[in-house]
Motif scaffolding. Structure first.
Motif, PDB file in Angstrom:
ATOM      1  N   PRO A 205      -6.425 -22.569   0.172  1.00  0.00           N
ATOM      2  CA  PRO A 205      -7.479 -21.643  -0.272  1.00  0.00           C
ATOM      3  C   PRO A 205      -7.052 -20.177  -0.091  1.00  0.00           C
ATOM      4  CG  PRO A 205      -8.370 -23.315   1.214  1.00  0.00           C
ATOM      5  CD  PRO A 205      -6.882 -23.451   1.252  1.00  0.00           C
ATOM      6  N   SER A 206      -7.498 -19.333  -1.015  1.00  0.00           N
ATOM      7  CA  SER A 206      -7.046 -17.940  -1.088  1.00  0.00           C
ATOM      8  C   SER A 206      -7.281 -17.151   0.205  1.00  0.00           C
ATOM      9  CB  SER A 206      -7.752 -17.245  -2.260  1.00  0.00           C
ATOM     10  OG  SER A 206      -7.424 -15.888  -2.278  1.00  0.00           O
ATOM     11  N   ALA A 207      -8.507 -17.150   0.716  1.00  0.00           N
ATOM     12  CA  ALA A 207      -8.826 -16.319   1.883  1.00  0.00           C
ATOM     13  C   ALA A 207      -7.961 -16.710   3.073  1.00  0.00           C
ATOM     14  CB  ALA A 207     -10.315 -16.435   2.232  1.00  0.00           C
ATOM     15  N   LEU A 208      -7.783 -18.003   3.270  1.00  0.00           N
ATOM     16  CA  LEU A 208      -6.962 -18.502   4.383  1.00  0.00           C
ATOM     17  C   LEU A 208      -5.503 -18.067   4.205  1.00  0.00           C
ATOM     18  CD1 LEU A 208      -6.681 -20.299   6.932  1.00  0.00           C
ATOM     19  CD2 LEU A 208      -6.302 -22.242   5.388  1.00  0.00           C
ATOM     20  N   ALA A 209      -4.982 -18.217   2.992  1.00  0.00           N
ATOM     21  CA  ALA A 209      -3.585 -17.846   2.714  1.00  0.00           C
ATOM     22  C   ALA A 209      -3.343 -16.365   2.998  1.00  0.00           C
ATOM     23  CB  ALA A 209      -3.243 -18.175   1.261  1.00  0.00           C
ATOM     24  N   HIS A 210      -4.279 -15.503   2.585  1.00  0.00           N
ATOM     25  CA  HIS A 210      -4.117 -14.059   2.812  1.00  0.00           C
ATOM     26  C   HIS A 210      -4.190 -13.713   4.301  1.00  0.00           C
ATOM     27  CE1 HIS A 210      -3.644 -12.499  -1.225  1.00  0.00           C
ATOM     28  NE2 HIS A 210      -4.583 -13.340  -1.640  1.00  0.00           N
ATOM     29  N   ARG A 211      -5.074 -14.406   5.040  1.00  0.00           N
ATOM     30  CA  ARG A 211      -5.169 -14.148   6.491  1.00  0.00           C
ATOM     31  C   ARG A 211      -3.868 -14.540   7.181  1.00  0.00           C
ATOM     32  NH1 ARG A 211     -10.328 -16.413   6.163  1.00  0.00           N
ATOM     33  NH2 ARG A 211      -9.721 -18.342   7.242  1.00  0.00           N
ATOM     34  N   ILE A 212      -3.330 -15.692   6.805  1.00  0.00           N
ATOM     35  CA  ILE A 212      -2.097 -16.179   7.452  1.00  0.00           C
ATOM     36  C   ILE A 212      -0.904 -15.292   7.072  1.00  0.00           C
ATOM     37  CG2 ILE A 212      -0.458 -18.105   7.586  1.00  0.00           C
ATOM     38  CD1 ILE A 212      -2.898 -19.992   7.388  1.00  0.00           C
ATOM     39  N   ALA A 213      -0.853 -14.859   5.820  1.00  0.00           N
ATOM     40  CA  ALA A 213       0.247 -13.974   5.384  1.00  0.00           C
ATOM     41  C   ALA A 213       0.226 -12.669   6.187  1.00  0.00           C
ATOM     42  CB  ALA A 213       0.131 -13.692   3.893  1.00  0.00           C
ATOM     43  N   ALA A 214      -0.960 -12.066   6.325  1.00  0.00           N
ATOM     44  CA  ALA A 214      -1.083 -10.797   7.072  1.00  0.00           C
ATOM     45  C   ALA A 214      -0.680 -10.986   8.536  1.00  0.00           C
ATOM     46  CB  ALA A 214      -2.512 -10.265   6.980  1.00  0.00           C
ATOM     47  N   GLN A 215      -1.117 -12.084   9.132  1.00  0.00           N
ATOM     48  CA  GLN A 215      -0.769 -12.349  10.531  1.00  0.00           C
ATOM     49  C   GLN A 215       0.732 -12.606  10.689  1.00  0.00           C
ATOM     50  OE1 GLN A 215      -2.697 -11.980  13.199  1.00  0.00           O
ATOM     51  NE2 GLN A 215      -1.020 -12.556  14.564  1.00  0.00           N
ATOM     52  N   THR A 216       1.340 -13.220   9.687  1.00  0.00           N
ATOM     53  CA  THR A 216       2.792 -13.470   9.714  1.00  0.00           C
ATOM     54  C   THR A 216       3.553 -12.142   9.722  1.00  0.00           C
ATOM     55  OG1 THR A 216       2.440 -15.540   8.525  1.00  0.00           O
ATOM     56  CG2 THR A 216       4.687 -14.676   8.527  1.00  0.00           C
ATOM     57  N   LEU A 217       3.097 -11.191   8.901  1.00  0.00           N
ATOM     58  CA  LEU A 217       3.708  -9.859   8.875  1.00  0.00           C
ATOM     59  C   LEU A 217       3.547  -9.166  10.226  1.00  0.00           C
ATOM     60  CD1 LEU A 217       4.000 -10.296   5.818  1.00  0.00           C
ATOM     61  CD2 LEU A 217       3.050  -8.038   5.461  1.00  0.00           C
ATOM     62  N   LEU A 218       2.336  -9.228  10.774  1.00  0.00           N
ATOM     63  CA  LEU A 218       2.046  -8.569  12.051  1.00  0.00           C
ATOM     64  C   LEU A 218       2.914  -9.156  13.175  1.00  0.00           C
ATOM     65  CD1 LEU A 218       0.180  -6.663  13.760  1.00  0.00           C
ATOM     66  CD2 LEU A 218      -1.311  -8.632  14.072  1.00  0.00           C
ATOM     67  N   GLY A 219       2.942 -10.489  13.246  1.00  0.00           N
ATOM     68  CA  GLY A 219       3.706 -11.153  14.303  1.00  0.00           C
ATOM     69  C   GLY A 219       5.192 -10.871  14.201  1.00  0.00           C
ATOM     70  N   THR A 220       5.706 -10.875  12.984  1.00  0.00           N
ATOM     71  CA  THR A 220       7.134 -10.612  12.770  1.00  0.00           C
ATOM     72  C   THR A 220       7.479  -9.183  13.189  1.00  0.00           C
ATOM     73  OG1 THR A 220       7.065 -12.141  10.902  1.00  0.00           O
ATOM     74  CG2 THR A 220       9.009 -10.735  11.079  1.00  0.00           C
TER      75      THR A 220
END
Length: 278
Positions: A205-220
């Motif tokens: 689902p779109s909202a979940l994918a965008h949240r995970i993508a943003a968190q992946t950037l932050l964590g990296t």
């Protein structure tokens, strides 16, 4: 009280903003939240109330008079649009004194131009901020004019670290910083969006994918900062022989991601230089 004397007790330092747009608000918010300056010691000016209401909501003083800001504050941050700045500097020049430390965040206006428009020996610094200053995670560089010494640079750096990372650089790097970090925010957003869209394509689902993508950037980004490693090292840590990551990386290389990104930073930097010349 000069800006330097006031630096000894940050709560007493009066900071002025000429121009009250998003960047001014972000810097003011960072300074206040970090306890570097009391909200009531901040005075902002703008021609209309449209943006000043944001400063009032922070508890700051506001005015429609640019000259009043300089008469009340020894450290003044100019955050107007670049094309408006020369006229604003001419307007305030008569009230600039030796006590003032003046800071410009206007893109493309050189230190020599700032110094020409102000009285001789005025202490001027230039700062290139970026949008994440709004969440106190800005990447900023600052360059000092001919009459600003290391004390002024330290004072400003100490204040701006409330809004993120601030490094002193030669002025020649400022346009590169605009391409890398100012425009880079949009480049990173584009990549984050594309990452999420890949997951959406595969059924997430779109909202979940965008949240995970943003968190992946932050964590990296946090890993890169804390480990102090070269990105290539961190990338290697994720690679396993014949695993998922190497298949994905191969697809990125086929798409020319690196070359496109380097070209984007180059194009944005060249445009910043072009605007500086104008």
């Amino acid at each position: 009280r000069s800006a330097m004397e006031a630096a000894a007790g940050p709560s007493r330092l009066r900071v002025g903003f000429v121009g009250a747009g998003r960047m001014a608000e972000a810097i003011a918010q960072g300074l206040i939240r970090a306890g570097k300056v009391d909200a009531k010691q901040v005075l902002a000016s703008a021609p209309t109330d449209r943006n000043l209401c944001h400063f009032r909501a922070l508890g700051c003083q506001t005015t429609h008079s640019n000259q009043e800001v300089l008469q009340s504050c020894s450290l003044v941050i100019f955050a107007t649009k670049p094309q408006v700045l020369p006229a604003v500097l001419k307007e305030v020049a008569p009230v600039v004194t030796a006590e003032h430390v003046l800071v410009s965040v206007a893109a493309g206006v050189s230190l020599s131009t700032l110094e020409e428009l102000l009285p001789p020996n005025t202490r001027v610094l230039r700062v290139s901020p970026n949008l994440p200053c709004i969440v106190q995670e800005g990447a900023m560089v600052m360059a000092r004019g001919r009459h600003a010494g290391s004390n002024e640079a330290k004072l400003l750096q100490n204040l701006l670290e409330a809004c993120g990372q601030c490094e002193e650089v030669p002025e020649a790097y400022v346009d590169i910083h605009t391409g890398l970090s100012g425009s880079g925010v949009a480049f990173v957003c584009t990549f984050s969006e594309a990452l999420a869209e890949g997951a959406i394509k595969m059924g997430m689902p779109s909202a979940l994918a965008h949240r995970i993508a943003a968190q992946t950037l932050l964590g990296t980004a946090k890993l890169l900062q804390q480990e102090g490693q070269h990105p290539a090292q961190l990338r290697t840590d994720v690679l396993t022989p014949a695993g998922t990551t190497i298949y994905g990386l191969h697809a990125l290389e086929q798409g020319g991601l690196r070359a496109a990104t380097m070209s984007a930073v180059e194009a944005a930097t060249c445009r910043a230089k072009e605007l500086s010349r104008k």
